[in-house]
Design a protein around this motif. Structure first.
Motif, PDB file in Angstrom:
ATOM      1  N   GLY A 282     105.472 -33.424  35.680  1.00 41.55           N
ATOM      2  CA  GLY A 282     106.259 -33.238  34.464  1.00 41.55           C
ATOM      3  C   GLY A 282     106.017 -34.390  33.515  1.00 41.55           C
ATOM      4  O   GLY A 282     106.297 -35.550  33.849  1.00 41.55           O
ATOM      5  N   PHE A 283     105.463 -34.091  32.330  1.00 40.97           N
ATOM      6  CA  PHE A 283     105.049 -35.174  31.439  1.00 40.97           C
ATOM      7  C   PHE A 283     105.775 -35.096  30.100  1.00 40.97           C
ATOM      8  O   PHE A 283     105.172 -35.106  29.037  1.00 40.97           O
ATOM      9  CB  PHE A 283     103.533 -35.138  31.234  1.00 40.97           C
ATOM     10  N   GLY A 284     107.104 -35.023  30.192  1.00 35.27           N
ATOM     11  CA  GLY A 284     107.923 -35.159  28.996  1.00 35.27           C
ATOM     12  C   GLY A 284     108.076 -36.635  28.659  1.00 35.27           C
ATOM     13  O   GLY A 284     107.282 -37.481  29.084  1.00 35.27           O
ATOM     14  N   ARG A 285     109.134 -36.968  27.934  1.00 33.02           N
ATOM     15  CA  ARG A 285     109.306 -38.362  27.506  1.00 33.02           C
ATOM     16  C   ARG A 285     109.539 -39.301  28.690  1.00 33.02           C
ATOM     17  O   ARG A 285     109.068 -40.431  28.698  1.00 33.02           O
ATOM     18  CB  ARG A 285     110.467 -38.455  26.512  1.00 33.02           C
ATOM     19  N   ILE A 286     110.286 -38.840  29.682  1.00 28.13           N
ATOM     20  CA  ILE A 286     110.510 -39.703  30.845  1.00 28.13           C
ATOM     21  C   ILE A 286     109.224 -39.856  31.643  1.00 28.13           C
ATOM     22  O   ILE A 286     108.870 -40.967  32.065  1.00 28.13           O
ATOM     23  CB  ILE A 286     111.657 -39.150  31.713  1.00 28.13           C
ATOM     24  N   GLY A 287     108.496 -38.759  31.855  1.00 25.80           N
ATOM     25  CA  GLY A 287     107.230 -38.843  32.572  1.00 25.80           C
ATOM     26  C   GLY A 287     106.256 -39.782  31.896  1.00 25.80           C
ATOM     27  O   GLY A 287     105.569 -40.587  32.546  1.00 25.80           O
ATOM     28  N   GLU A 288     106.184 -39.707  30.591  1.00 27.46           N
ATOM     29  CA  GLU A 288     105.297 -40.595  29.836  1.00 27.46           C
ATOM     30  C   GLU A 288     105.691 -42.053  30.006  1.00 27.46           C
ATOM     31  O   GLU A 288     104.838 -42.934  30.190  1.00 27.46           O
ATOM     32  CB  GLU A 288     105.335 -40.202  28.356  1.00 27.46           C
ATOM     33  N   ASN A 289     106.980 -42.330  29.947  1.00 24.21           N
ATOM     34  CA  ASN A 289     107.432 -43.716  30.085  1.00 24.21           C
ATOM     35  C   ASN A 289     107.268 -44.236  31.509  1.00 24.21           C
ATOM     36  O   ASN A 289     107.104 -45.439  31.708  1.00 24.21           O
ATOM     37  CB  ASN A 289     108.884 -43.842  29.622  1.00 24.21           C
ATOM     38  N   ILE A 290     107.313 -43.342  32.506  1.00 27.89           N
ATOM     39  CA  ILE A 290     107.011 -43.758  33.875  1.00 27.89           C
ATOM     40  C   ILE A 290     105.570 -44.221  33.966  1.00 27.89           C
ATOM     41  O   ILE A 290     105.262 -45.266  34.573  1.00 27.89           O
ATOM     42  CB  ILE A 290     107.290 -42.603  34.857  1.00 27.89           C
ATOM     43  N   LEU A 291     104.659 -43.476  33.350  1.00 27.71           N
ATOM     44  CA  LEU A 291     103.248 -43.882  33.356  1.00 27.71           C
ATOM     45  C   LEU A 291     103.074 -45.235  32.662  1.00 27.71           C
ATOM     46  O   LEU A 291     102.389 -46.136  33.186  1.00 27.71           O
ATOM     47  CB  LEU A 291     102.395 -42.803  32.670  1.00 27.71           C
ATOM     48  N   LEU A 292     103.681 -45.407  31.502  1.00 28.64           N
ATOM     49  CA  LEU A 292     103.524 -46.652  30.747  1.00 28.64           C
ATOM     50  C   LEU A 292     104.120 -47.842  31.492  1.00 28.64           C
ATOM     51  O   LEU A 292     103.520 -48.927  31.533  1.00 28.64           O
ATOM     52  CB  LEU A 292     104.182 -46.508  29.371  1.00 28.64           C
ATOM     53  N   GLN A 293     105.305 -47.656  32.082  1.00 28.58           N
ATOM     54  CA  GLN A 293     105.918 -48.759  32.824  1.00 28.58           C
ATOM     55  C   GLN A 293     105.084 -49.128  34.043  1.00 28.58           C
ATOM     56  O   GLN A 293     104.893 -50.311  34.348  1.00 28.58           O
ATOM     57  CB  GLN A 293     107.345 -48.381  33.237  1.00 28.58           C
ATOM     58  N   ALA A 294     104.567 -48.120  34.736  1.00 28.37           N
ATOM     59  CA  ALA A 294     103.702 -48.389  35.889  1.00 28.37           C
ATOM     60  C   ALA A 294     102.445 -49.138  35.451  1.00 28.37           C
ATOM     61  O   ALA A 294     101.987 -50.074  36.132  1.00 28.37           O
ATOM     62  CB  ALA A 294     103.325 -47.080  36.578  1.00 28.37           C
ATOM     63  N   ALA A 295     101.894 -48.751  34.304  1.00 30.73           N
ATOM     64  CA  ALA A 295     100.681 -49.416  33.805  1.00 30.73           C
ATOM     65  C   ALA A 295     100.949 -50.873  33.450  1.00 30.73           C
ATOM     66  O   ALA A 295     100.049 -51.713  33.527  1.00 30.73           O
ATOM     67  CB  ALA A 295     100.153 -48.666  32.584  1.00 30.73           C
ATOM     68  N   LYS A 296     102.193 -51.205  33.100  1.00 32.57           N
ATOM     69  CA  LYS A 296     102.544 -52.598  32.768  1.00 32.57           C
ATOM     70  C   LYS A 296     102.757 -53.453  34.008  1.00 32.57           C
ATOM     71  O   LYS A 296     102.441 -54.653  34.000  1.00 32.57           O
ATOM     72  CB  LYS A 296     103.816 -52.626  31.911  1.00 32.57           C
ATOM     73  N   ARG A 467     109.856 -60.070  28.110  1.00 34.38           N
ATOM     74  CA  ARG A 467     110.576 -59.197  29.040  1.00 34.38           C
ATOM     75  C   ARG A 467     109.615 -58.550  30.037  1.00 34.38           C
ATOM     76  O   ARG A 467     109.955 -58.364  31.210  1.00 34.38           O
ATOM     77  CB  ARG A 467     111.346 -58.126  28.271  1.00 34.38           C
ATOM     78  N   ALA A 468     108.424 -58.194  29.561  1.00 31.68           N
ATOM     79  CA  ALA A 468     107.435 -57.599  30.458  1.00 31.68           C
ATOM     80  C   ALA A 468     107.004 -58.601  31.528  1.00 31.68           C
ATOM     81  O   ALA A 468     106.805 -58.241  32.693  1.00 31.68           O
ATOM     82  CB  ALA A 468     106.223 -57.129  29.660  1.00 31.68           C
ATOM     83  N   GLN A 469     106.863 -59.872  31.145  1.00 29.65           N
ATOM     84  CA  GLN A 469     106.535 -60.905  32.125  1.00 29.65           C
ATOM     85  C   GLN A 469     107.668 -61.048  33.140  1.00 29.65           C
ATOM     86  O   GLN A 469     107.424 -61.192  34.347  1.00 29.65           O
ATOM     87  CB  GLN A 469     106.285 -62.240  31.424  1.00 29.65           C
ATOM     88  N   ALA A 470     108.908 -60.971  32.647  1.00 28.98           N
ATOM     89  CA  ALA A 470     110.068 -61.048  33.548  1.00 28.98           C
ATOM     90  C   ALA A 470     110.091 -59.878  34.522  1.00 28.98           C
ATOM     91  O   ALA A 470     110.445 -60.030  35.698  1.00 28.98           O
ATOM     92  CB  ALA A 470     111.358 -61.089  32.730  1.00 28.98           C
ATOM     93  N   ASP A 471     109.694 -58.688  34.050  1.00 26.22           N
ATOM     94  CA  ASP A 471     109.685 -57.494  34.904  1.00 26.22           C
ATOM     95  C   ASP A 471     108.727 -57.630  36.090  1.00 26.22           C
ATOM     96  O   ASP A 471     108.898 -56.943  37.101  1.00 26.22           O
ATOM     97  CB  ASP A 471     109.276 -56.260  34.087  1.00 26.22           C
ATOM     98  N   HIS A 472     107.713 -58.483  35.957  1.00 27.25           N
ATOM     99  CA  HIS A 472     106.690 -58.590  37.005  1.00 27.25           C
ATOM    100  C   HIS A 472     107.001 -59.688  38.022  1.00 27.25           C
ATOM    101  O   HIS A 472     106.289 -59.844  39.018  1.00 27.25           O
ATOM    102  CB  HIS A 472     105.323 -58.852  36.362  1.00 27.25           C
TER     103      HIS A 472
END
Length: 609
Positions: A282-296, A467-472
């Motif tokens: 499922g690649f709606g808005r949540i699916g897309e953001n899951i991909l982007l967050q995983a890529a970060k 914030r992205a650095q903090a997430d990692h």
């Protein structure tokens, strides 16, 4: 049961409780019964004591309610009739007071909130803003909400629980004045329209021009569409930093972060040898953001790229739209889009094939628009891929959703995420912990860079980078067999607290690999945000998104050499990445948390505690 279902039992001030009882009709019923009793006793008293007829006794009883106490002096009235006289007086006066208070309560309460309290302003009415408002109330915060949406059910829910709701144009400065918005502790601009949110931000900025603020108002703006990113960057330059400490919010990104917080991507892999293979259904808005967050965040010492498989019945159209907005995403991870309807035999055959192949999934995220369909898809996976963590997006906090939580022994790899209450609350929206870490990162940077800008003067992009650095941080600590916990969670039976010397000794043999990981993570964040590489002799251009450090780890030596010659002093970009890793202990400590080693931890992995 929703975690807000018991909110009406929270402690409220006496006036709020009093008005609430009136609004439920309890006072009216009590008053009517008391008046009837007073009337009956009055009729009895006048008839027995003075020999009045029924009509005369009834007439004199009614007169008492009009403050006419013409009771004969002789014979002396009995005590119960005197009590009845004053009881009638009490009923009349209290009724007048009740009516005045009830009619004026909204105004009185509004005045005290806006002039004598610290309050939070929310602009926009939807399920997410309602959830946030109710959570703020549970923490005893005063909340004002401005909306153009006349959804009576949501408005009544908020009013019943003590939120002051104003309906009108969310860009109307007259309403801002009425709300005394300049006194807000926080402003959350939270409609589901990016353009409406930006309009409100600009109007607020204009309204605040002639207002004296002790400090910038912490302002959160809901913003989703990357196509408008250039627009918001220009608006950000125009709005006054004296007015706003600005932060962007993406509720769909919050859902993705919650998913990976519940079950990190690195839990089921060997970070030294491999990366995750993520399946998104499922690649709606949540699916897309899951991909982007995983890529970060999916950057580990193995240096292998994240693999992502996306399954959607409209994969071709969605992939084209996605690549149009993120043209550099393939520099970050390997993505495959597959067009399957999950209700078909072809989809089930794909699951069977993947089970026996070397290309197995290590993590599954199911985010279809239908909760029931999502669960059916998850159960299909569970029959073939029982050991793979599988997250199911379930927005509603239904009985069935809670059943999944309560049967986690049988379905221990099945878990849900994306519930409205979980992703839209004080912790995830105002997100103080993440900002504490991000600000600690920036504060340590300022200590070594005197020309650096204070946090409030940073662009939204630079804040997001911190914030992205903090997430990692969690991934890096996990590689060392550690984790960060709040001070209140530290237990000697569960954890061993690590000091700076112990942290450094655990880090020494892994510093270089984590520094490379940090550089790859930094590259990914910038590529996702549209940055491209330029030769080291050119200058960084944030306006056109160009940076010379977007290169491999090995090539950083050449970049450092060229930049050293240009600047006339020694520059070592690899050392900056090493310092980013070495500072983790001080960052966590500055944020008020502790770094600990779980008692049952093996290096790089530990069980849930």
């Amino acid at each position: 049961m929703s975690r807000h279902s018991d909110i009406k039992q929270e402690k409220r001030n006496p006036l709020e409780i009093y008005i609430s009882e009136i609004s439920h009709g309890k006072w009216a019923l009590f008053t009517i019964l008391l008046a009837m009793l007073t009337f009956v006793i009055g009729v009895f008293g006048f008839k027995v004591t003075y020999g009045y007829s029924i009509d005369e006794a009834a007439y004199n009883s009614v007169r008492m309610f009009f403050i006419n106490f013409d009771i004969p002096v002789y014979p002396a009235p009995p005590l119960y009739l005197i009590v009845t006289k004053w009881l009638a007086f009490f009923i009349v006066v209290s009724s007048i007071v009740h009516i005045i208070l009830f009619s004026m309560f909204e105004r009185i309460n509004f005045y005290f909130i806006t002039h004598h309290s610290s309050f939070i302003t929310i602009i926009g009415l939807n399920d997410y803003s309602v959830s946030l408002a109710l959570d703020l109330l549970k923490q005893r915060k005063k909340v004002l909400l401005l909306t153009e949406n006349n959804d009576d059910s949501k408005i009544q829910t908020l009013k019943l629980n003590g939120v002051k709701v104003l309906c009108g144009d969310i860009t109307d400065q007259a309403l801002y004045k009425k709300m005394c918005v300049e006194r807000s502790r926080n402003i959350i601009i939270y409609t589901m329209s990016d353009s409406q949110n930006l309009d409100a931000l600009m109007e607020l900025d204009e309204y605040l021009l002639n207002k004296k603020l002790d400090s910038p108002i912490k302002t959160i703006v809901h913003f989703v569409d990357k196509q408008l990113e250039d627009v918001i960057q220009e608006i950000e330059k125009e709005v006054s930093k004296a007015h706003f400490d600005l932060k962007l919010l993406n509720i769909y990104e919050n859902s993705a972060k919650q998913l990976f917080f519940k079950k990190p991507l690195y839990e089921n892999i060997d970070m030294d040898k491999e990366n995750a293979h993520l399946l998104i259904v499922g690649f709606g808005r949540i699916g897309e953001n899951i991909l982007l967050q995983a890529a970060k965040i999916a950057h580990f010492p193995s240096e292998r790229p994240l693999r992502v498989t996306v399954i959607d019945s409209d994969a071709e159209t969605l992939s084209s739209w996605f690549y149009l907005r993120y043209p550099l995403i393939n520099k970050v991870c390997d993505i495959q889009f597959l067009s399957y309807d999950i209700r078909t035999k072809e989809f089930k055959e794909h699951i069977r094939q993947i089970k026996t192949s070397e290309n197995q999934y290590s993590y599954i995220a199911i985010c279809l628009n239908d909760d029931e369909l999502s669960l059916k898809a998850a159960l299909n996976f569970m029959t073939e891929l029982k050991t793979v963590p599988t997250g199911i997006k379930m927005i509603r906090d239904s009985t069935f959703a809670r059943w999944i939580d309560n049967h986690n022994k049988k379905f221990h790899n099945l878990f849900r995420f994306g519930n409205t209450d979980d992703i839209s609350n004080v912790g995830t929206i105002i997100n103080e912990k993440q900002d504490r870490l991000a600000k600690a990162i920036h504060d340590l940077y300022l200590k070594k860079n005197e020309n650096g800008q204070p946090w409030n003067n940073l662009t939204a992009f630079i804040k997001s980078s911190n914030r992205a650095q903090a997430d990692h941080i969690d991934a890096k600590l996990s590689y060392l067999g550690l984790r960060q916990v709040s001070t209140g969670e530290v237990s000697e039976k569960m954890y061993t607290t690590i000091n700076l010397q112990e942290f450094n000794s655990m880090l020494v043999n892994k510093l270089e690999r984590l520094a490379i990981t940090e550089h790859n993570r930094w590259n990914a964040f910038h590529h996702i945000n549209g940055y491209t590489q330029i030769p080291p002799h050119e200058e960084i251009d944030h306006e056109n998104k160009k940076h010379y450090c977007l290169t491999t780890w090995n090539d950083l030596d050449e970049v450092s050499q060229v930049r050293s010659e240009i600047k006339g002093n020694q520059v070592n970009y690899k050392e900056l990445d090493r310092h980013s890793v070495q500072r983790i202990f001080k960052i966590v400590e500055a944020a008020g948390d502790k770094i600990v080693k779980p008692m049952n931890a093996k290096e790089g992995k530990f069980d849930d505690i």
